[in-house]
Design an enzyme around this catalytic site. Structure first.
Site, PDB file in Angstrom:
ATOM      1  N   ARG A 168       0.817  -1.225   0.000  1.00  0.00           N
ATOM      2  CA  ARG A 168       0.000   0.000   0.000  1.00  0.00           C
ATOM      3  C   ARG A 168       0.848   1.272   0.000  1.00  0.00           C
ATOM      4  O   ARG A 168       0.449   2.308   0.525  1.00  0.00           O
ATOM      5  CB  ARG A 168      -0.944   0.037   1.225  1.00  0.00           C
ATOM      6  CG  ARG A 168      -2.052  -0.984   1.175  1.00  0.00           C
ATOM      7  CD  ARG A 168      -3.011  -0.706   0.015  1.00  0.00           C
ATOM      8  NE  ARG A 168      -4.106  -1.658   0.029  1.00  0.00           N
ATOM      9  CZ  ARG A 168      -4.073  -2.845  -0.567  1.00  0.00           C
ATOM     10  NH1 ARG A 168      -3.008  -3.228  -1.257  1.00  0.00           N
ATOM     11  NH2 ARG A 168      -5.113  -3.655  -0.510  1.00  0.00           N
ATOM     12  N   SER A 245     -11.214  -0.418   2.618  1.00  0.00           N
ATOM     13  CA  SER A 245     -10.551  -0.748   3.886  1.00  0.00           C
ATOM     14  C   SER A 245     -10.131   0.551   4.559  1.00  0.00           C
ATOM     15  O   SER A 245      -9.466   1.378   3.944  1.00  0.00           O
ATOM     16  CB  SER A 245      -9.295  -1.577   3.640  1.00  0.00           C
ATOM     17  OG  SER A 245      -9.632  -2.794   3.032  1.00  0.00           O
ATOM     18  N   GLU A 346      -5.917   3.895   6.148  1.00  0.00           N
ATOM     19  CA  GLU A 346      -5.512   3.666   4.770  1.00  0.00           C
ATOM     20  C   GLU A 346      -5.915   4.786   3.820  1.00  0.00           C
ATOM     21  O   GLU A 346      -5.165   5.094   2.897  1.00  0.00           O
ATOM     22  CB  GLU A 346      -6.088   2.322   4.317  1.00  0.00           C
ATOM     23  CG  GLU A 346      -5.318   1.683   3.215  1.00  0.00           C
ATOM     24  CD  GLU A 346      -6.202   1.372   2.051  1.00  0.00           C
ATOM     25  OE1 GLU A 346      -5.853   0.476   1.307  1.00  0.00           O
ATOM     26  OE2 GLU A 346      -7.228   2.028   1.874  1.00  0.00           O
TER      27      GLU A 346
HETATM   28  N1  EPU Z   1     -11.726 -10.622   8.886  1.00  0.00           N
HETATM   29  C1  EPU Z   1     -12.437 -10.454  10.056  1.00  0.00           C
HETATM   30  N2  EPU Z   1     -13.620  -9.797  10.015  1.00  0.00           N
HETATM   31  C2  EPU Z   1     -14.133  -9.301   8.859  1.00  0.00           C
HETATM   32  C3  EPU Z   1     -13.425  -9.470   7.662  1.00  0.00           C
HETATM   33  C4  EPU Z   1     -12.221 -10.129   7.697  1.00  0.00           C
HETATM   34  O1  EPU Z   1     -11.997 -10.880  11.110  1.00  0.00           O
HETATM   35  O2  EPU Z   1     -15.216  -8.710   8.900  1.00  0.00           O
HETATM   36  C5  EPU Z   1     -10.402 -11.284   8.930  1.00  0.00           C
HETATM   37  C6  EPU Z   1     -10.467 -12.739   8.566  1.00  0.00           C
HETATM   38  O3  EPU Z   1      -9.544 -13.423   9.376  1.00  0.00           O
HETATM   39  C7  EPU Z   1     -10.020 -12.763   7.128  1.00  0.00           C
HETATM   40  C8  EPU Z   1      -9.004 -11.645   7.122  1.00  0.00           C
HETATM   41  O4  EPU Z   1      -9.543 -10.676   8.019  1.00  0.00           O
HETATM   42  O5  EPU Z   1      -9.437 -13.979   6.785  1.00  0.00           O
HETATM   43  C9  EPU Z   1      -8.748 -11.008   5.760  1.00  0.00           C
HETATM   44  O6  EPU Z   1      -9.965 -10.456   5.270  1.00  0.00           O
HETATM   45  P1  EPU Z   1     -10.194 -10.152   3.722  1.00  0.00           P
HETATM   46  O7  EPU Z   1      -9.799 -11.324   2.915  1.00  0.00           O
HETATM   47  O8  EPU Z   1     -11.561  -9.630   3.545  1.00  0.00           O
HETATM   48  O9  EPU Z   1      -9.137  -9.022   3.378  1.00  0.00           O
HETATM   49  P2  EPU Z   1      -8.573  -7.769   4.176  1.00  0.00           P
HETATM   50  O10 EPU Z   1      -7.224  -8.108   4.672  1.00  0.00           O
HETATM   51  O11 EPU Z   1      -9.533  -7.216   5.147  1.00  0.00           O
HETATM   52  C10 EPU Z   1      -7.342  -6.800   2.102  1.00  0.00           C
HETATM   53  C11 EPU Z   1      -7.223  -5.459   1.439  1.00  0.00           C
HETATM   54  C12 EPU Z   1      -8.417  -5.190   0.541  1.00  0.00           C
HETATM   55  C13 EPU Z   1      -8.520  -6.314  -0.473  1.00  0.00           C
HETATM   56  C14 EPU Z   1      -8.653  -7.631   0.263  1.00  0.00           C
HETATM   57  C15 EPU Z   1      -8.685  -8.825  -0.660  1.00  0.00           C
HETATM   58  C16 EPU Z   1      -5.958  -4.014   2.901  1.00  0.00           C
HETATM   59  C17 EPU Z   1      -5.997  -2.914   3.902  1.00  0.00           C
HETATM   60  N3  EPU Z   1      -7.125  -4.432   2.454  1.00  0.00           N
HETATM   61  O12 EPU Z   1      -8.447  -6.722   2.982  1.00  0.00           O
HETATM   62  O13 EPU Z   1      -8.197  -4.004  -0.127  1.00  0.00           O
HETATM   63  O14 EPU Z   1      -9.617  -6.119  -1.338  1.00  0.00           O
HETATM   64  O15 EPU Z   1      -7.525  -7.815   1.148  1.00  0.00           O
HETATM   65  O16 EPU Z   1      -7.414  -9.010  -1.201  1.00  0.00           O
HETATM   66  O17 EPU Z   1      -4.881  -4.459   2.521  1.00  0.00           O
HETATM   67  C18 EPU Z   1      -8.481  -1.695   0.231  1.00  0.00           C
HETATM   68  O18 EPU Z   1      -7.268  -1.623   0.384  1.00  0.00           O
HETATM   69  O19 EPU Z   1      -9.233  -0.665   0.321  1.00  0.00           O
HETATM   70  C19 EPU Z   1      -9.079  -2.983   0.013  1.00  0.00           C
HETATM   71  C20 EPU Z   1     -10.384  -3.136  -0.071  1.00  0.00           C
END
Ligand code: EPU
Length: 355
Positions: A168, A245, A346
């Site tokens: 990022r 995010s 972010e």
């Molecule tokens: N999780 C929770 N609660 C929730 C959602 C997720 O506990 O409500 C935990 C779970 O353990 C899950 C983990 O978080 O396995 C990861 O969640 P998710 O796969 O939804 O991805 P994220 O890490 O929250 C990141 C990026 C997103 C991107 C997704 C998919 C960042 C800050 N965010 O989210 O990017 O779409 O992975 O690759 O790196 C963005 O940057 O705006 C964004 C949407």
């Protein structure tokens, strides 16, 4: 093209953002060509006001008082394609809609961007924070970024290593923040390449089916997964009235992770972890937020947490930027108190500078 830049005044910015909060821009202009960008830079300099470059507004929180400078919306368009050394080179204007561009590359059978389908915003915004999702990030396929250097007033072609991409981040949002205006981005994609099915959600989606999914199926799957998490903008769906995010996923050392795991274990919890670069670990911010008392659907007046993803702070209708920031502060404080980790926001914050 000669510049016909029209400078407007006191233009509300909330409608240009996905979060829909914030006040007006003192000055506002649309840039349709490079000369417009130059003219806008000259205008801001002559008035002694700051310049802010607006893309899709999908990662932006605007202060209630608005922005006292010139907001320049980048509308530079055009997509060019050619083959070079077996690669498909796509050059897209910074103002092109990102998802439309991804759809185009997928339709051409070129791999490399398919997992980033459905992300709101413009092409020019993607190198700034090295956009990534579902196992791909733009740093992997960006060949170069064309910029207007505001120091030398020259157009430059920055090669991939010069952008210093990391999670990022890039020079555009760190060491050289504000120095360049992104004009176009050149991607080198894989003609006929296979989609990247690496992220757990995607593997789950395709589990049990025969053969490799196509690029188009992968794009469809990513859009479906994003929709289920309200990370796809759907008009009228208040869970996606957000800036995506709201916090970065903290990257910690093995040792920091052990400390965190101990704190969590004392509460009967196990912290999810993902591998990051250089032997470090990525901890999901969504999990930390949720376990600190801000679960999905949390509400506080007109602001809250999305019902479908704990990492999205949402405007439930009529929220102010101050309310959004107050919730951000409360989440940061509670997560730090509970787990000893300070979450970094972010989105970009505009108009919050003191003075
Ligand atoms: N999780 C929770 N609660 C929730 C959602 C997720 O506990 O409500 C935990 C779970 O353990 C899950 C983990 O978080 O396995 C990861 O969640 P998710 O796969 O939804 O991805 P994220 O890490 O929250 C990141 C990026 C997103 C991107 C997704 C998919 C960042 C800050 N965010 O989210 O990017 O779409 O992975 O690759 O790196 C963005 O940057 O705006 C964004 C949407």
């Amino acid at each position: 093209m000669l510049s016909r830049l029209k400078i407007q005044e006191h233009i509300p910015l909330a409608p240009f953002t996905t979060l829909k909060v914030g006040g007006p821009a003192r000055y506002f202009a649309d840039a349709a060509c490079v000369d417009d960008v130059r003219a806008a830079v000259d205008f801001a300099r002559s008035r002694g006001v700051p310049l802010f470059v607006l893309g899709g507004g999908s990662n932006l929180v605007v202060a209630d008082a608005g922005f006292p400078g010139l907001v320049l919306r980048i509308g530079l368009s055009g997509i060019e394609e050619r083959r070079e050394d077996g690669k498909a080179i796509f050059e897209a204007g910074a103002g092109e809609d990102w998802d439309t561009f991804v759809a185009h590359t997928v339709a051409q059978g070129c791999a490399g961007l398919e997992c980033m389908s459905g992300i709101p915003g413009t092409v020019g915004g993607t190198p700034i924070q090295n956009v990534g999702a579902y196992g791909q990030e733009v740093a992997e396929t960006i060949d170069s970024v064309r910029v207007l250097d505001l120091e030398s007033n020259q157009i430059q072609e920055l090669c991939n290593p010069a952008c210093e991409f990391a999670y990022r981040s890039s020079i555009f949002n760190t060491s050289r923040r504000g120095r360049y205006v992104v004009l176009a981005v050149r991607f080198a994609l894989e003609p006929g390449g296979a989609p990247r099915i690496a992220y757990a959600d995607l593997k789950k989606h395709f589990a049990g089916r025969d053969g490799t999914p196509s690029l188009a199926e992968t794009r469809q799957a990513v859009r479906q997964i994003r929709l289920s998490k309200a990370m796809l903008i759907v008009e009228g769906d208040e869970d996606c009235r957000s800036a995506g995010s709201f916090f970065k996923n903290p990257v910690v050392s093995e040792e920091q992770y052990r400390t965190l795991a101990q704190v969590a274990a004392s509460r009967g919890l196990e912290v999810p972890r993902f591998t990051a670069a250089n032997g470090q670990l990525k901890v999901p911010a969504a999990w930390l937020v949720e376990q600190s008392g801000f679960g999905k659907g949390y509400a506080r007046g007109a602001v809250g947490i999305s019902r479908r993803h704990a990492l999205a702070v949402v405007n439930r209708g009529g929220a102010t930027a101050a309310e959004i920031v107050a919730l951000k502060d409360a989440i940061q404080a509670r997560v730090e108190e509970t787990f000893g980790i300070r979450l970094a926001p972010e989105p970009v914050f505009l108009g919050f500078e003191k003075g």
